[in-house]
Design a protein around this motif. Structure first.
Motif, short mmCIF file in Angstrom:
data_model
loop_
_atom_site.label_atom_id
_atom_site.label_comp_id
_atom_site.label_asym_id
_atom_site.label_seq_id
_atom_site.Cartn_x
_atom_site.Cartn_y
_atom_site.Cartn_z
N PRO A 115 0.80 -1.22 0.00
CA PRO A 115 0.00 0.00 0.00
C PRO A 115 0.83 1.28 0.00
O PRO A 115 0.42 2.28 -0.58
CB PRO A 115 -0.84 -0.11 1.28
N ASN A 116 2.01 1.26 0.61
CA ASN A 116 2.85 2.46 0.62
C ASN A 116 3.26 2.83 -0.80
O ASN A 116 3.26 4.00 -1.17
CB ASN A 116 4.07 2.25 1.51
N TYR A 117 3.60 1.81 -1.59
CA TYR A 117 4.01 2.08 -2.97
C TYR A 117 2.85 2.61 -3.79
O TYR A 117 3.03 3.47 -4.66
CB TYR A 117 4.61 0.84 -3.62
N ALA A 118 1.64 2.11 -3.52
CA ALA A 118 0.46 2.62 -4.23
C ALA A 118 0.25 4.10 -3.91
O ALA A 118 -0.04 4.91 -4.81
CB ALA A 118 -0.78 1.81 -3.84
N VAL A 119 0.44 4.47 -2.64
CA VAL A 119 0.31 5.88 -2.25
C VAL A 119 1.34 6.72 -2.97
O VAL A 119 1.03 7.78 -3.53
CB VAL A 119 0.45 6.03 -0.71
N VAL A 120 2.58 6.26 -2.99
CA VAL A 120 3.66 7.03 -3.62
C VAL A 120 3.42 7.18 -5.12
O VAL A 120 3.62 8.27 -5.68
CB VAL A 120 5.04 6.39 -3.33
N VAL A 121 2.98 6.12 -5.78
CA VAL A 121 2.69 6.21 -7.23
C VAL A 121 1.63 7.29 -7.47
O VAL A 121 1.78 8.13 -8.36
CB VAL A 121 2.23 4.84 -7.79
N ALA A 122 0.58 7.27 -6.67
CA ALA A 122 -0.48 8.26 -6.84
C ALA A 122 0.01 9.67 -6.52
O ALA A 122 -0.32 10.62 -7.24
CB ALA A 122 -1.68 7.89 -5.96
N GLU A 123 0.81 9.82 -5.47
CA GLU A 123 1.33 11.14 -5.11
C GLU A 123 2.21 11.72 -6.21
O GLU A 123 2.10 12.92 -6.54
CB GLU A 123 2.17 11.06 -3.83
N ILE A 124 3.08 10.89 -6.76
CA ILE A 124 4.00 11.36 -7.78
C ILE A 124 3.25 11.82 -9.03
O ILE A 124 3.68 12.75 -9.71
CB ILE A 124 5.08 10.30 -8.08
N ALA A 125 2.11 11.22 -9.30
CA ALA A 125 1.29 11.67 -10.43
C ALA A 125 0.43 12.88 -10.07
O ALA A 125 0.33 13.83 -10.85
CB ALA A 125 0.41 10.52 -10.91
#
Length: 170
Positions: A115-125
């Motif tokens: 889930p942390n990586y999903a958050v980071v992917v969304a944040e970076i976009a």
């Protein structure tokens, strides 16, 4: 200070705070016998994230703010807090594994593995989109996905190799 500069200041401070927390947690985990795995790709992750912030400061600090995108970005912070709370002292920006320690299956980890990586992917976009910078959103999303492909493989191998028991508590 423009609204965009305020947002970038807060995001930068958040990221710096997370690095301090990560360093603290990493030191404590290593002192308990944990080991770092896949350290070779860590400079790539740091480079992508630093480059993302630098690019946002260069091209985004004077931009208008898209309220829908920034609202979505803010909503992600709730997920980020949930991840941090679920992992507690085991949260780091590195792959640190403690032999014999059970995997965390509480919080968002009940529903998916990273889930942390999903958050980071969304944040970076989302943050570049909130600042009307779609090209930065595309460029850094692709760079981040490339680095995450390496990282998730390394993390999955490390967790399989150690084969810790599964539990619902961090």
């Amino acid at each position: 200070m423009s609204p965009a500069s305020l947002i970038l200041t807060l995001v930068t401070l958040q990221r710096l705070g997370e690095l301090v927390l990560s360093r603290h947690n990493t030191s404590r985990l290593l002192a308990r016998g944990a080991v770092e795995v896949g350290a070779g790709h860590y400079p790539l992750i740091v480079s992508v994230h630093a480059g993302w912030l630098i690019a946002l400061w260069i091209w985004g600090r004077g931009q208008d703010v898209n309220l829908a995108a920034i609202a979505a970005y803010l909503a992600l912070q709730g997920m980020r807090v949930w991840v941090l709370a679920s992992l507690g002292p085991r949260w780091t920006t590195r792959i640190i594994v403690l032999p014999g320690e059970p995997l965390t299956l509480s919080g968002p980890y009940r529903y998916f593995s990273h889930p942390n990586y999903a958050v980071v992917v969304a944040e970076i976009a989302l943050l570049p989109l909130a600042l009307h910078l779609p090209a930065l959103a595309v460029i850094f999303t692709l760079l981040n996905l490339a680095v995450l492909a390496i990282r998730v493989r390394a993390e999955t191998r490390a967790l399989r190799m150690l084969g810790g028991p599964r539990t619902s508590a961090p």
